[in-house]
Structure formats: structure tokens, C-alpha cells
Design an enzyme around this catalytic site. Structure first.
Site, mmCIF file in Angstrom:
data_model
loop_
_atom_site.group_PDB
_atom_site.id
_atom_site.type_symbol
_atom_site.label_atom_id
_atom_site.label_comp_id
_atom_site.label_asym_id
_atom_site.label_seq_id
_atom_site.Cartn_x
_atom_site.Cartn_y
_atom_site.Cartn_z
ATOM 1 N N GLU A 142 0.840 -1.185 0.000
ATOM 2 C CA GLU A 142 0.000 0.000 0.000
ATOM 3 C C GLU A 142 0.876 1.235 0.000
ATOM 4 O OE1 GLU A 142 -2.484 -0.269 3.495
ATOM 5 O OE2 GLU A 142 -2.393 -2.449 3.447
ATOM 6 N N LYS A 188 2.028 4.770 1.259
ATOM 7 C CA LYS A 188 1.987 5.406 2.575
ATOM 8 C C LYS A 188 1.642 6.885 2.380
ATOM 9 C CE LYS A 188 4.711 5.809 6.821
ATOM 10 N NZ LYS A 188 4.595 7.272 6.985
ATOM 11 N N ASP A 214 0.598 10.721 3.197
ATOM 12 C CA ASP A 214 1.061 11.667 4.201
ATOM 13 C C ASP A 214 -0.110 12.528 4.657
ATOM 14 O OD1 ASP A 214 3.001 12.676 5.821
ATOM 15 O OD2 ASP A 214 3.845 14.051 4.345
ATOM 16 N N TYR A 265 -7.243 2.143 5.261
ATOM 17 C CA TYR A 265 -6.231 1.110 5.007
ATOM 18 C C TYR A 265 -6.274 -0.071 5.978
ATOM 19 C CZ TYR A 265 -3.781 3.781 8.661
ATOM 20 O OH TYR A 265 -3.458 4.445 9.817
ATOM 21 N N LYS A 284 10.598 3.466 3.196
ATOM 22 C CA LYS A 284 10.694 4.885 2.869
ATOM 23 C C LYS A 284 11.522 5.054 1.598
ATOM 24 C CE LYS A 284 8.454 6.798 6.291
ATOM 25 N NZ LYS A 284 9.046 7.888 7.046
ATOM 26 N N CYS A 288 36.337 15.340 29.259
ATOM 27 C CA CYS A 288 34.887 15.561 29.217
ATOM 28 C C CYS A 288 34.582 17.038 28.979
ATOM 29 C CB CYS A 288 34.249 15.101 30.534
ATOM 30 S SG CYS A 288 32.471 15.436 30.631
ATOM 31 N N CYS A 295 32.759 18.350 32.525
ATOM 32 C CA CYS A 295 33.416 18.406 33.834
ATOM 33 C C CYS A 295 34.941 18.334 33.736
ATOM 34 C CB CYS A 295 32.897 17.283 34.737
ATOM 35 S SG CYS A 295 33.337 15.627 34.153
ATOM 36 N N CYS A 298 33.112 9.336 30.097
ATOM 37 C CA CYS A 298 33.537 10.165 31.221
ATOM 38 C C CYS A 298 33.288 9.362 32.493
ATOM 39 C CB CYS A 298 32.738 11.470 31.260
ATOM 40 S SG CYS A 298 33.004 12.415 32.789
ATOM 41 N N CYS A 343 29.399 14.715 37.112
ATOM 42 C CA CYS A 343 29.225 15.250 35.758
ATOM 43 C C CYS A 343 27.745 15.555 35.550
ATOM 44 C CB CYS A 343 29.727 14.235 34.736
ATOM 45 S SG CYS A 343 29.703 14.830 33.034
#
Length: 673
Positions: A119, A121, A123, A230, A317, A411, A414, A429, A435
Site C-alpha cells: 500500500e 503510505k 502523508d 487502510y 521509505k 569531558c 566536567c 567520562c 558530571c
């Protein structure tokens, strides 16, 4: 942080759209941004509950978090819980993804004889139409999948939706589809708006969705909305397949697209995809892909659902757009476990309907593999992960004085020196309790829906509470008072009370979810469930040695060592003691234990067919509650097959060939009684 910025932006757009009736960005751009946020949350292991990725629009039962002096022109619709959840679909972006999906479902079904429906798709805005005794009674938007807005009055204005099916059909059912605005109708609407000196609408999907929320149904009538159906959802077993049910729905007046085809093989699915990848541009509606579904209802029942999507359906897609742009800088983000993720900061560029400024670089190995450097011209696309990603470098445009990227050594939050364990792709880290992003991230994970599910508390509020010095860990939540919370920004007395109520109610959350909420590395929902069932309490778990842990089904060396590391940390021991004192459920409740036994310990069951005394999920839970394991496919390790009506013939043949006992639903009930 990037996440907070994107999240706040989406919340503000939600407020504008749902509460003020104003759309400042297209719905398409909104959706892409939402997917971008979802990927960021996954990458940075952010488990915030009150985030646009886990809520749809503005939940009418919650404060949106934004205040306005403007009165809302939007009609306030009643929130309705869906009788049958409206799941999302897993996405695929290549033929290989579809082949992998087919292999998975073939393994579960135990057969390669599977037919599919293909089917387009569309939008639009998802809708659920309810019919009782053959008459249309209710229309509810998709919402968050669990509940949505009732828009029955507005839906009645759409002429393509039959109020009474014209012919022989099922009596009580739901029809699902998309409310769309045809392109020619959209163009005419915009021509009229421009002629009247008004701002044109951005796109058809946004306009269709917004139309459903108009206060004046007379205005909805003027709009050329259409509804493409659908899916039929019903307890009546009148039709054997999805394709047959849609053909029947079309005959009684439902607008089911004639582009839907029945494919007898995955090769025929590929042919449909190839055909419409070209022809889609000639359609009168917007479409962005193809939905492939297992045709047989019996096989759909066998496959069931994951927590997010049906196993029997997948969306393909169409190919992602690709652009080139300049990489201006590389920054680093810190997740709740301390994992460091490099982020490419790009020269803004239009890509697939939105402006892209950032892209994930994943880890140091990826940077080295692609030889990505600052000031490079890079190729960016939105592929399977939705989040923009760099796929290559245009070396022809690289400067002669370009230097290789030196990955961060400390990091960014920190300044602690980063570590990278052998076999790990990411740097970490190690400053777990000092942190800021790790502190906030662990608390956000703790309060998330799948963990402690604390209402009235979101990620931004957690960050604010930490900055104000009110919390430094998740145990601190249980000492908060209304008096401490009310003075906070954007916080009223009602919001503060909701937060306290939500925290108090979380004390009822069962042990397996609490265990997941603790955020032990590598202990996800499924592992937490297994550990809770086996050890029964946090004390038993934290005192278990390595050998005891790895002896538990599906608990490997890495998980076992992570639990031991957590259990040996003084800070964690103190946190657990505090949670106990607040009444958090840190052991399996007596009520749960009453329903559990070891009668079926060590056994493996496969469930197949349709059952009458128990639902499929109830049956599987009963198997697990009695110590056995549920498998989706039959093998030599299978001890019993519980067979209901319409058991798959291939599973039946395999069970018989392996001489595996086939028992009925009643046989199983007798077995555990």
C-alpha cells in the site's frame, strides 16, 4: 545541550499549534525534527518522560509548560482512550532491510509461504473510525497511540466517509485511515488565501491535520478533505486476510485506494516499490513510501506486536535526499552513562524539507574511518536513522593545510579525562556522580514511562531542580516538598502538587520496573524482568557473585560484571538504602509471588493459534510466571506447543516432525493448576 534546545522548540510549536491554532513550521518539518530529537535521545541515552517523542501534541490532562495571555481559538476536544492501540510502524530504507524483515517473520511463522499487501503510505492525519451495529459513532485522532482527540463532528463533514456501510459487512468494527488534502484542492485553497491577502498554508498534511481541530464544523465542510482507509480492526472473523477485508470495505462504500496490490513474494513487493518510486510524483496526494503487510490474519496473529509496532507490517521509505555542506566544528555531548558522542556542526543546508545544522559522528572510529576534518566539505543525508549523518567527504575540496581530527581527551562538561575500554566503540567520562549531564540523565531515565513513570515531572524540570540544588540523584526526589517546588520558574501550585503526587504514586511501581529505573549499565527492560523474577529482591541481586549471575538465563559476562560494579559502589549502596526507607518496591510483591511458581522451570513453550479462555499475551505471561520460557519458533529445544484454533500448518508440521507434544489451551491450564 542540543536535546534541550530541540525539545523546547518542539514544545513551543506544540503549544502554538494545539493551543493557539497557529502553525509556524510545516508539519513535515515538525515530524523530521521530532525524529531528530528521538534519535538524539537514543544516542545520548536520554529517558525523559515528558518529551515530544513520547507524547503527541499537548496532552489535555497535563500542563503544556508554556503560558500565554492569548485565549485559545482551538476547540477543546474530549480525550478518548483507543479500544485497540494505534501502533506506529517500523521503517526500512533498503531492499536489504525488507529481506531481513522477511527472514525474521519466516522464522517465527516457520514457513516461507507468505503473501503480502503493498500500500502507498499517504502523508496525512491518522484517524480511527468506530462503527457500532453498522453505524458510524465516533472518530478519534491517533494522538499518542493510546488515546486521542474525539473529532466526530468534524469528520462527519467528509463526504467520502460512509455513515452506514452500504451492504453486507461486519457489524462492530474500527476503520483506520488517513485524512488527506488532495494537492489540487490545497492549491485552490492557497489561491483564495493569497487573493484575500492572507498567508498561504504551508503544506497539505499540516492543513489536513489542522482542519480536524477547527472549532467551526461549517468551516471544515468548505475544505476538500478526503479519507483513505487502510485497515479493518474487528473481533469478528468474517474475512481471512487483510486484502479480502479491504476489498469488502471498498464494496460497501469505504474509500480504499485501488493502488493496493496483493504480492505473492518479496520480489513482487520490490516490483511495487520500484514502480511507485517513480510514479508517486504523478499522484494527486502526497506519499513518502510503501507499507508492506503480511496478508493472512492468521499469520498476523502468530506474529503479534513488539512494544512499538506490529511484527507483520513494515514501512519502506523512498530514497533519502543527499546534499553537501561545510563542516564548521566538532563538539562533544555526554549521555547519562557518560558515553561521549561527537556532533558535527554544519553550515546550515536544506535537506528533505528542513534546515540541517548538525549531524551525528557516532564515535572516534567513524571519524577516523571517513577521515572527517574541520572545514571539510561533507556529504549529508537522512537515511535509516532519520537523524542527519555524514556519509562521505569531498576530498577534492579539502584544503592543503588540513589536519586530521584529534578526538577529545577530556569531558566537555566536567573536564575529567575520558576513558575507553577495550572492545568499546565509545569514550566515556568516568565522573559518574560529578558530571552534570550524567546526573540529570540518570534521573530522567529513572522517571521515564517505562521505569518509574512519574507524572508531572519532565526532563527540563529535572535539570532545573538540579541547578537549584534541590536534587543530585533520583533518591532526592522523594524528599522534595511543594514549598520547594512552587518558587521555580513556570511552576504553579497545581503543577507542584501534581509532581509530588506523581512521585508518591511511583512507590507502587513493581520491582522489575524499579530495577530497570536504577540505570544499571546493560540492564534494559527485558534483562531487568529476568533478574527480578530470578532474584526476587534487590538484596539478593546485589549480593550475588559472578557465577550466580551468569547462571541466569541470557545473562552474560558483560551484564554480570556491570551488576557487580554497581553493587560494589558505595554511592549506589547508599542510594538503594535511601530508596528502601522511602518505601520503593525493591522486592517482588507477595501478590506477584502468589501467581508464580517453578512448575514449568526449564521448559520451552511455543504458542500458536487463536485462544478463547486466555488472550495470547495472558497465556505467554502464565507460561513465564510458572518458570518456563516462551519462544517464537519451534526447534529441538521446544518442550511443548500450545495450539489454539487455526494453528499455522507449517508449525504443526514442524512440531510433528520433531515429535514435540502439542497441547490445548485447557491442557496448559490443567498443567499449571
Amino acid at each position: 545541550m542540543i536535546i534541550l534546545g530541540v525539545r523546547n522548540s518542539l514544545k513551543e510549536h506544540n503549544y502554538n499549534y494545539y493551543e493557539r491554532g497557529v502553525s509556524l513550521i510545516s508539519d513535515y518539518v515538525y515530524d523530521l525534527t521530532l525524529k531528530y530529537l528521538r534519535c538524539l535521545e537514543e544516542i545520548f541515552e536520554d529517558k525523559t518522560k515528558n518529551t515530544p517523542t513520547r507524547t503527541v501534541g499537548v496532552n489535555p490532562n497535563r500542563n503544556s509548560g508554556f503560558k500565554s495571555n492569548e485565549s485559545s481559538s482551538r476547540k477543546h476536544f474530549e480525550t478518548i482512550t483507543h479500544k485497540n492501540r494505534m501502533y506506529s510502524l517500523d521503517n526500512s530504507y533498503s531492499k536489504e532491510d525488507l529481506l531481513d524483515w522477511e527472514k525474521r517473520i519466516q522464522k517465527i511463522l516457520g514457513t516461507s509461504e507468505i503473501a503480502y499487501t503493498c500500500e502507498l503510505k499517504y502523508d496525512g492525519a491518522s484517524i480511527n473510525l468506530t462503527y457500532e451495529n453498522g453505524e458510524f459513532v465516533r472518530a478519534v485522532t491517533r494522538g499518542d497511540g493510546f488515546q486521542g482527540d474525539e473529532v466526530t463532528t468534524n469528520i462527519r463533514t467528509i463526504k467520502s466517509i460512509p455513515l452506514v456501510p452500504n451492504g453486507d459487512f461486519v457489524a462492530n468494527f474500527e476503520m483506520r485511515g488517513e485524512i488527506i488534502l488532495p494537492l489540487d484542492g490545497f492549491e485552490k485553497m492557497n489561491e483564495e488565501r493569497v487573493a484575500n491577502g492572507e498567508e498561504p498554508y504551508k503544506n497539505p498534511r499540516n492543513t489536513a491535520s489542522g482542519s480536524l481541530k477547527l472549532q467551526d464544523s461549517g468551516e471544515v465542510t468548505k475544505r476538500p478533505l478526503d479519507c483513505l482507509l487502510y485497515q479493518l480492526v474487528t473481533d469478528e472473523r468474517k474475512y481471512a486476510s487483510h486484502f479480502e477485508s479491504l476489498e469488502a470495505a471498498r464494496k460497501v462504500g469505504f474509500k480504499v485506494p485501488k493502488t493496493i496490490v496483493l504480492a505473492k513474494s518479496i520480489e513482487e513487493v520490490f516490483a511495487f516499490v520500484n514502480e511507485w518510486d517513480t510514479k508517486r510524483h504523478d499522484l494527486p496526494y502526497e506519499t513518502d513510501g510503501v507499507v508492506i503487510k503480511v496478508n493472512s490474519f492468521q499469520q498476523q496473529d502468530e506474529l503479534g506486536f513488539t512494544s512499538k509496532a506490529p511484527r507483520w507490517a513494515i514501512a519502506y521509505k523512498f530514497k533519502a535526499e543527499q546534499v553537501s555542506t561545510k563542516l564548521n566544528d566538532i563538539t562533544y555531548q555526554v549521555g547519562r552513562t557518560g558515553a561521549i558522542t561527537p556532533v558535527a556542526n554544519l553550515e546550515p543546508v536544506h535537506l528533505a524539507g528542513t534546515v540541517v545544522k548538525r549531524a551525528s559522528l557516532h564515535n572516534a572510529d567513524q571519524i577516523e574511518k571517513l577521515d572527517i576534518r574541520i572545514n571539510d566539505t561533507v556529504f549529508v543525508e537522512k537515511g535509516g536513522e532519520i537523524i542527519p549523518k555524514i556519509i562521505a567527504v569531498d576530498f577534492t575540496k579539502r584544503s592543503e593545510n588540513s589536519e586530521p581530527t584529534q578526538y577529545a581527551t577530556h569531558c566537555p562538561e566536567c573536564n575529567t579525562e575520558l576513558v575507553r575500554k577495550e572492545g568499546d566503540a565509545k569514550h566515556y567520562c568516568p565522573n559518574e556522580f560529578g558530571c552534570a549531564p550524567q546526573i540529570t540523565g540518570r534521573i530522567q531515565h529513572f522517571i521515564s514511562r517505562k521505569a518509574m513513570d512519574i507524572d508531572g515531572l519532565g526532563g527540563e524540570t529535572v535539570d532545573l531542580l538540579r541547578k537549584e540544588g534541590l536534587i543530585q540523584n533520583y533518591a532526592d526526589l522523594y524528599e522534595l516538598t511543594i514549598e520547594q517546588i512552587i518558587p521555580l520558574e513556570r511552576m504553579a501550585e497545581k503543577s507542584a502538587q501534581n509532581m509530588i503526587n506523581g512521585i508518591e504514586k511511583s512507590k507502587e511501581i513493581p520491582f522489575e520496573k524499579v530495577l530497570y529505573a536504577l540505570g544499571i549499565r546493560f540492564v534494559g527492560e527485558t534483562v531487568a524482568k529476568k533478574l527480578a523474577k530470578h532474584f526476587k529482591s534487590i538484596d539478593n541481586l546485589m549480593t550475588a557473585n559472578f557465577e550466580t549471575l551468569v547462571a541466569v538465563d541470557e545473562i552474560g559476562d558483560r551484564i554480570a560484571q556491570s551488576i557487580i560494579d554497581f553493587s560494589n559502589d558505595l554511592g549506589n549502596i547508599q542510594l538503594i538504602d535511601r530508596l528502601k526507607s522511602y518505601g520503593i518496591q525493591l522486592e517482588v510483591s507477595a501478590e506477584s509471588l502468589e501467581n508464580q511458581s517453578d512448575k514449568l522451570a526449564g521448559k520451552v513453550f511455543v504458542v500458536s493459534g487463536v485462544f478463547h479462555q486466555m488472550s495470547r499475551n495472558e497465556l505467554k505471561k502464565a507460561i513465564e510466571d510458572n518458570g518456563a520460557k516462551v519462544s517464537s519458533s519451534i526447534s529441538k529445544k521446544t518442550n511443548y506447543v500450545v495450539a489454539g484454533d487455526n494453528m499455522g500448518p507449517s508449525k504443526l508440521a514442524k512440531a510433528e516432525s520433531l515429535e514435540i507434544p502439542i497441547i490445548s489451551e485447557q491442557d496448559f491450564i490443567d498443567m499449571i493448576s
